[in-house]
Each structure stands twice: as structure tokens, then as C-alpha cells.
Design a protein around this motif. Structure first.
Motif, PDB file in Angstrom:
ATOM      1  N   ARG A  76       0.833  -1.197   0.000  1.00 25.75           N
ATOM      2  CA  ARG A  76       0.000   0.000   0.000  1.00 25.75           C
ATOM      3  C   ARG A  76       0.877   1.260   0.000  1.00 25.75           C
ATOM      4  NH1 ARG A  76      -4.660   0.247   4.440  1.00 25.75           N
ATOM      5  NH2 ARG A  76      -5.151  -1.686   3.322  1.00 25.75           N
ATOM      6  N   LEU A  77       1.922   1.246   0.811  1.00 23.05           N
ATOM      7  CA  LEU A  77       2.832   2.399   0.847  1.00 23.05           C
ATOM      8  C   LEU A  77       3.561   2.566  -0.475  1.00 23.05           C
ATOM      9  CD1 LEU A  77       4.400   2.006   4.419  1.00 23.05           C
ATOM     10  CD2 LEU A  77       2.705   3.690   3.697  1.00 23.05           C
ATOM     11  N   LEU A  78       3.936   1.442  -1.060  1.00 21.50           N
ATOM     12  CA  LEU A  78       4.665   1.489  -2.326  1.00 21.50           C
ATOM     13  C   LEU A  78       3.773   2.002  -3.453  1.00 21.50           C
ATOM     14  CD1 LEU A  78       7.482   0.751  -3.450  1.00 21.50           C
ATOM     15  CD2 LEU A  78       6.525  -1.447  -4.134  1.00 21.50           C
ATOM     16  N   ASP A  79       2.482   1.718  -3.376  1.00 18.52           N
ATOM     17  CA  ASP A  79       1.553   2.098  -4.433  1.00 18.52           C
ATOM     18  C   ASP A  79       1.062   3.537  -4.319  1.00 18.52           C
ATOM     19  OD1 ASP A  79       1.688  -0.295  -5.739  1.00 18.52           O
ATOM     20  OD2 ASP A  79      -0.077  -1.164  -4.774  1.00 18.52           O
ATOM     21  N   VAL A  80       1.444   4.222  -3.242  1.00 18.38           N
ATOM     22  CA  VAL A  80       1.043   5.624  -3.112  1.00 18.38           C
ATOM     23  C   VAL A  80       1.772   6.444  -4.179  1.00 18.38           C
ATOM     24  CG1 VAL A  80       1.079   7.672  -1.643  1.00 18.38           C
ATOM     25  CG2 VAL A  80       0.579   5.435  -0.649  1.00 18.38           C
ATOM     26  N   HIS A  81       1.010   7.187  -4.955  1.00 17.47           N
ATOM     27  CA  HIS A  81       1.605   7.979  -6.030  1.00 17.47           C
ATOM     28  C   HIS A  81       1.440   9.472  -5.747  1.00 17.47           C
ATOM     29  CE1 HIS A  81       2.262   4.427  -8.474  1.00 17.47           C
ATOM     30  NE2 HIS A  81       1.006   4.050  -8.255  1.00 17.47           N
ATOM     31  N   PHE A  82       2.425  10.211  -6.159  1.00 17.82           N
ATOM     32  CA  PHE A  82       2.427  11.642  -5.896  1.00 17.82           C
ATOM     33  C   PHE A  82       2.641  12.400  -7.211  1.00 17.82           C
ATOM     34  CE2 PHE A  82       4.206   9.311  -2.341  1.00 17.82           C
ATOM     35  CZ  PHE A  82       3.450   9.762  -1.274  1.00 17.82           C
ATOM     36  N   ASP A  83       2.149  13.616  -7.253  1.00 11.79           N
ATOM     37  CA  ASP A  83       2.424  14.476  -8.401  1.00 11.79           C
ATOM     38  C   ASP A  83       3.900  14.852  -8.386  1.00 11.79           C
ATOM     39  OD1 ASP A  83      -0.226  14.438  -9.181  1.00 11.79           O
ATOM     40  OD2 ASP A  83      -0.737  16.212  -7.992  1.00 11.79           O
ATOM     41  N   LYS A  84       4.557  14.606  -9.496  1.00 17.57           N
ATOM     42  CA  LYS A  84       5.995  14.876  -9.576  1.00 17.57           C
ATOM     43  C   LYS A  84       6.272  16.357  -9.760  1.00 17.57           C
ATOM     44  CE  LYS A  84       7.425  10.558  -9.449  1.00 17.57           C
ATOM     45  NZ  LYS A  84       8.286  10.043  -8.366  1.00 17.57           N
ATOM     46  N   ASP A  85       7.245  16.838  -9.011  1.00 23.38           N
ATOM     47  CA  ASP A  85       7.729  18.202  -9.178  1.00 23.38           C
ATOM     48  C   ASP A  85       8.923  18.145 -10.114  1.00 23.38           C
ATOM     49  OD1 ASP A  85       8.762  20.742  -9.051  1.00 23.38           O
ATOM     50  OD2 ASP A  85       8.618  20.923  -6.870  1.00 23.38           O
ATOM     51  N   THR A  86       8.775  18.675 -11.311  1.00 25.86           N
ATOM     52  CA  THR A  86       9.850  18.590 -12.307  1.00 25.86           C
ATOM     53  C   THR A  86      11.061  19.441 -11.948  1.00 25.86           C
ATOM     54  OG1 THR A  86       8.789  20.360 -13.582  1.00 25.86           O
ATOM     55  CG2 THR A  86       8.237  18.093 -14.182  1.00 25.86           C
TER      56      THR A  86
END
Length: 217
Positions: A76-86
Motif C-alpha cells: 500500500r505504501l509502495l503504491d502511493v503515487h504523488f504528483d511529480k515536481d519537475t
């Protein structure tokens, strides 16, 4: 007739999986809210709205429920996705995402199980495989593979050293929050700032090479 049997088997399997998922979810909730020592079979069943018979059927050995719980949290922790800051590099992004994961309530459940495994040798043996799997999931080489980054052996050693330093520091922050009931420790922001600065310096030195090598794969 065969189709009916197959449908019944599928329904039974779905029901069984749903029951296991409820027990695991109840265990996570209990670990977060009341800790390991109060996460008993009775408490888990009460939170899940299930009977002790259902628990014994799916987890005849109670500690196996903790094993499945730990594995579930890791994924579950591994599958957490975040918006990438370029605007940030690889390592600084790892710091940002790592911090976002360890401040999630589920990480307190991980801490509870880690500590319990140290105090209970039998539980420790059962959890050892799940803990080992987590080490592989978050290992430096796996992180590089997931980001499709390539490094020479010399650069890889430097990356691993700074990555593990960041990882251990973030776990310390998570432990501090777990002990403090979810409240950040007073120096958390300072530690996080130092980690990001350290990561940023590495990224500035190596990110161009990473990006160049990445385009060649």
C-alpha cells in the motif's frame, strides 16, 4: 452444472478474500489506534464485525495475520503515487515521497510490528520474511530500476550511501511520530530540510549524467 460449480467456487473465493481483507484492515486500524499489545484476536474481530471462528478459519495461527498485514501495508505504501515536481532531482524526490509515506497513519502500524518482532522471537521469525521483502522493495537498486536510471558502479556506491542515510533518517522521523501519537517531533522540519539540501547537492552533481544515461536505455 459445471458452470454453476465454477460460479460457486468463484463466489466462495471472492467472499473468502473479502473476509481476509476485512481482518487485515481491522488489524491495521487497531495497530494505529491502540498499538500492538491491544491488538488481540477479540479486538480485531470486534472492529471487523466478524466472529472469532472467521478469524480462526482464515488465520489458524494468529501471528500469520500480522504477516499478511505487514505485507499489505508495504504494498500500500509502495503504491502511493504523488504528483511529480519537475524542478527537483531524483534523490530530493525520494526524500519528498519518502517523508510523505512515513507520515501516513499506516506507517505507525509498521513501527508497531517492527518493535513487536524484536520483543517476541516467535513473531520475529514469522515476520522476518515480510521485513526482508520490504528491504528489497525499497532497496537503492530497486528505486533506480523503477525510475529507469542507470549509474556506473562507482556512482552507484555513492548513491547507495546517501540513499541509505536518507532512508534511515526518514524511518527515525516515522518512529518519532509513532511514539508521539502522530505528532511531529520538534526537530522534524530541520532534519527534513537537511535531507533535502543533501539530496539537492547530490542531484546537482549527478542528475545530468543520470538523465543522459537514461536516454540511452
Amino acid at each position: 452444472m459445471n458452470n454453476n460449480i465454477a460460479q460457486d467456487l468463484n463466489l466462495n473465493e471472492a467472499s473468502s478474500n473479502a473476509t481476509r481483507a476485512r481482518l487485515v484492515a481491522s488489524t491495521i486500524d487497531s495497530l494505529i489506534k491502540v498499538g500492538f499489545t491491544k491488538t488481540t484476536g477479540v479486538a480485531v474481530c470486534r472492529r471487523a464485525g466478524l466472529t472469532r471462528g472467521a478469524l480462526n478459519h482464515h488465520f489458524p495461527v494468529f501471528s500469520e495475520l500480522f504477516v499478511e498485514t505487514l505485507q499489505t501495508i508495504y504494498w500500500r505504501l509502495l503504491d502511493v503515487h504523488f504528483d511529480k515536481d519537475t524542478n527537483v532531482g531524483l534523490l530530493e524526490d525520494i526524500v519528498i515521497e519518502g517523508h510523505a509515506r512515513i507520515i501516513l497513519p499506516e506507517f505507525k502500524a509498521v513501527i508497531e510490528l517492527w518493535l513487536a518482532s524484536k520483543n517476541d522471537p516467535d513473531l520475529g521469525k514469522r515476520l522476518a520474511q515480510a521485513i526482508g521483502q520490504s528491504a528489497q522493495l525499497f532497496a537503492p537498486e530497486i528505486v533506480l530500476d523503477r525510475t529507469n536510471k542507470k549509474l556506473s558502479s562507482g556512482d552507484r556506491e555513492g548513491f547507495e550511501a546517501i540513499y541509505r542515510t536518507i532512508f534511515e533518517a526518514l524511518i527515525g522521523i516515522g518512529l518519532g511520530r509513532a511514539v508521539g501519537g502522530g505528532t511531529p517531533v520538534v526537530h522534524e522540519s530541520m532534519v527534513l530540510r537537511v535531507l533535502r539540501d543533501m539530496a539537492r547537492q547530490y542531484d546537482r552533481k549527478h542528475e545530468h549524467k543520470l538523465n543522459v544515461e537514461n536516454t540511452e536505455v
